[in-house]
Design an enzyme around this catalytic site. Sequence first.
Site, short mmCIF file in Angstrom:
data_model
loop_
_atom_site.label_atom_id
_atom_site.label_comp_id
_atom_site.label_asym_id
_atom_site.label_seq_id
_atom_site.Cartn_x
_atom_site.Cartn_y
_atom_site.Cartn_z
N LYS A 183 45.55 17.36 84.31
CA LYS A 183 46.81 17.48 83.53
C LYS A 183 48.01 17.08 84.39
O LYS A 183 48.87 16.33 83.95
CB LYS A 183 47.00 18.92 83.02
N ARG A 238 48.27 28.48 76.14
CA ARG A 238 46.90 28.66 76.62
C ARG A 238 46.12 29.65 75.77
O ARG A 238 44.93 29.85 76.00
CB ARG A 238 46.97 29.22 78.02
N ARG A 253 41.63 19.69 96.61
CA ARG A 253 43.04 19.58 96.20
C ARG A 253 43.96 20.24 97.23
O ARG A 253 43.71 21.34 97.68
CB ARG A 253 43.27 20.24 94.85
N ARG A 284 45.66 25.97 96.98
CA ARG A 284 46.01 27.08 96.09
C ARG A 284 44.97 28.19 96.21
O ARG A 284 43.79 27.93 96.30
CB ARG A 284 46.08 26.56 94.64
N ARG A 289 38.43 30.67 85.87
CA ARG A 289 39.42 29.90 85.12
C ARG A 289 38.74 28.97 84.11
O ARG A 289 39.23 28.78 83.00
CB ARG A 289 40.28 29.07 86.10
P1 G5P Z 1 47.97 25.86 86.20
O1 G5P Z 1 48.77 25.51 87.38
O2 G5P Z 1 48.38 25.39 84.87
P2 G5P Z 1 45.32 24.90 85.64
O3 G5P Z 1 44.22 25.80 86.03
O4 G5P Z 1 45.52 24.75 84.20
O5 G5P Z 1 46.49 25.45 86.54
P3 G5P Z 1 45.32 22.81 87.39
O6 G5P Z 1 44.40 23.56 88.32
O7 G5P Z 1 46.75 22.67 87.79
O8 G5P Z 1 45.19 23.43 86.01
P4 G5P Z 1 45.22 20.08 86.49
O9 G5P Z 1 46.71 20.02 86.53
O10 G5P Z 1 44.55 19.90 85.17
O11 G5P Z 1 44.66 21.39 87.18
O12 G5P Z 1 44.58 19.00 87.47
P5 G5P Z 1 45.26 18.11 88.64
O13 G5P Z 1 45.99 18.98 89.60
O14 G5P Z 1 45.96 16.93 88.05
O15 G5P Z 1 43.91 17.56 89.34
C1 G5P Z 1 43.11 18.43 90.08
C2 G5P Z 1 42.76 17.77 91.44
O16 G5P Z 1 41.92 16.66 91.18
C3 G5P Z 1 43.98 17.20 92.22
O17 G5P Z 1 43.72 17.34 93.60
C4 G5P Z 1 44.00 15.72 91.83
O18 G5P Z 1 44.59 14.89 92.84
C5 G5P Z 1 42.49 15.46 91.71
N1 G5P Z 1 42.13 14.43 90.74
C6 G5P Z 1 42.72 14.10 89.56
N2 G5P Z 1 42.06 13.10 88.96
C7 G5P Z 1 40.99 12.79 89.77
C8 G5P Z 1 39.93 11.85 89.69
O19 G5P Z 1 39.81 11.06 88.75
N3 G5P Z 1 39.01 11.85 90.71
C9 G5P Z 1 39.10 12.72 91.77
N4 G5P Z 1 38.18 12.67 92.74
N5 G5P Z 1 40.12 13.63 91.88
C10 G5P Z 1 41.04 13.66 90.89
O20 G5P Z 1 47.82 27.47 86.09
C11 G5P Z 1 47.52 28.24 87.20
C12 G5P Z 1 47.45 29.71 86.81
O21 G5P Z 1 48.73 30.13 86.32
C13 G5P Z 1 48.59 31.03 85.23
C14 G5P Z 1 47.10 31.33 85.14
O22 G5P Z 1 46.82 32.43 85.99
C15 G5P Z 1 46.48 30.04 85.68
O23 G5P Z 1 45.16 30.22 86.15
N6 G5P Z 1 49.10 30.41 84.00
C16 G5P Z 1 49.12 30.99 82.80
N7 G5P Z 1 48.69 32.21 82.37
C17 G5P Z 1 48.84 32.48 81.06
N8 G5P Z 1 49.36 31.61 80.17
C18 G5P Z 1 49.81 30.39 80.56
N9 G5P Z 1 50.33 29.51 79.65
C19 G5P Z 1 49.69 30.03 81.93
N10 G5P Z 1 50.01 28.93 82.63
C20 G5P Z 1 49.64 29.16 83.89
MG MG Z 2 48.23 21.42 87.11
#
Ligand code: G5P
Ligand code: MG
Length: 220
Positions: free
Chosen positions: A17, A91, A125, A158, A169
Site C-alpha cells: 500500500k 480497516r 523492510r 518496525r 496482523r
Molecule cells: P499500517 O502502517 O497501516 P499495515 O500493516 O497495513 O500497516 P504496512 O505494513 O504498512 O501495512 P504496506 O504499506 O501495505 O504495509 O506495504 P509497504 O510498506 O509498501 O511494503 C512492505 C515492504 O515490502 C517494504 O519494505 C517495501 O519496500 C517492500 N516491497 C513492496 N513491494 C515489493 C515487491 O514487489 N517486492 C519486494 N521484494 N518487496 C516489496 O498499520 C500499522 C498498525 O497501526 C494500527 C494497527 O495496529 C496496525 O497493525 N492501525 C490501525 N488500527 C486500527 N484501525 C486502523 N484504521 C489502523 N491503521 C493503522
Molecule cells: Mg504502509
Amino acid sequence: MSKFFKMIILGAPGSGKGTISSRILRDFGLKHLSSGDLLRSQVISKTELGVKAKAFMTAGKLVPDDVMVKLISEELAKITSSSWLLDGFPRTRPQAEALNKHEKLDLVLSLEVPNEVIIDRLKCRWTHLPSGRIYHTEFNPPKTPGKDDVTGEDLVQREDDKPESIRQRLDLYESSTKPLKDFYEELGILQVFCGTESNEIWPRVHKYLQNHLPALGGPF
Ligand code: G5P
Ligand code: MG
C-alpha cells in the site's frame, strides 16, 4: 467547479500500500494520508493517543475504532482543497460506515498479494519513522545502508514486523478488513489488483488511474 478525487487503498500488511501510494502521489499528486504513519508519529511524540495506541500496534492488534475515526476525521477536515488517498483506513466495518457518512468515495483500490510473499518481504523492510519513507534491503534499498536517502537519519525495523506480529496482523486483515471489499463492491467503486510484485501491479494501477481520474473530474 473542480471536484476533488477521494480514494482509498486496501490490502494486507506488506501488500505494498505504501509503495503503490508513493507512486500514485508522484504521478497524480494526491495528498496521501497513512493511518499507520499518523499513529507512529503520535507514538514518537508520546502523545496521549500515541501512548494508548502503541501497545495495540506492537502486538499487531487494531487500535480501537473510536480512536481511529476521530484521528482520521480530524486529519481529513484539514484537507480542504486537494484530492486525497487514504492508506490503512478504514480497516473495520464501523470505520468504513463512519467514513461513508461524511465522505463520498470515488474509488477503492485493493491489492491482493499472497501471504507467503508478504511474510518474506516484511523481514527486509526498513522505515524512516519521522517521514514514513520505506525501504527494502533488496527491492528498494537506501543509497547508504541503514540511512534515510533524504535526511541521512537512521532507519529502523518496525516493532510490528516481528514474525509473531506479522501473523497476527495478517489474520486480523482476513477477519476484519477483507470483508470491506464486499461493502465497496456493493457501492460499485472497488478495483482489485492481484500480483506478487509491486513493479508488475503498478503499471496496471497507473493505466487504470490515467483512464479514470480525468473522467471523474479530478484536477490532474
Ligand atoms: P499500517 O502502517 O497501516 P499495515 O500493516 O497495513 O500497516 P504496512 O505494513 O504498512 O501495512 P504496506 O504499506 O501495505 O504495509 O506495504 P509497504 O510498506 O509498501 O511494503 C512492505 C515492504 O515490502 C517494504 O519494505 C517495501 O519496500 C517492500 N516491497 C513492496 N513491494 C515489493 C515487491 O514487489 N517486492 C519486494 N521484494 N518487496 C516489496 O498499520 C500499522 C498498525 O497501526 C494500527 C494497527 O495496529 C496496525 O497493525 N492501525 C490501525 N488500527 C486500527 N484501525 C486502523 N484504521 C489502523 N491503521 C493503522
Ligand atoms: Mg504502509
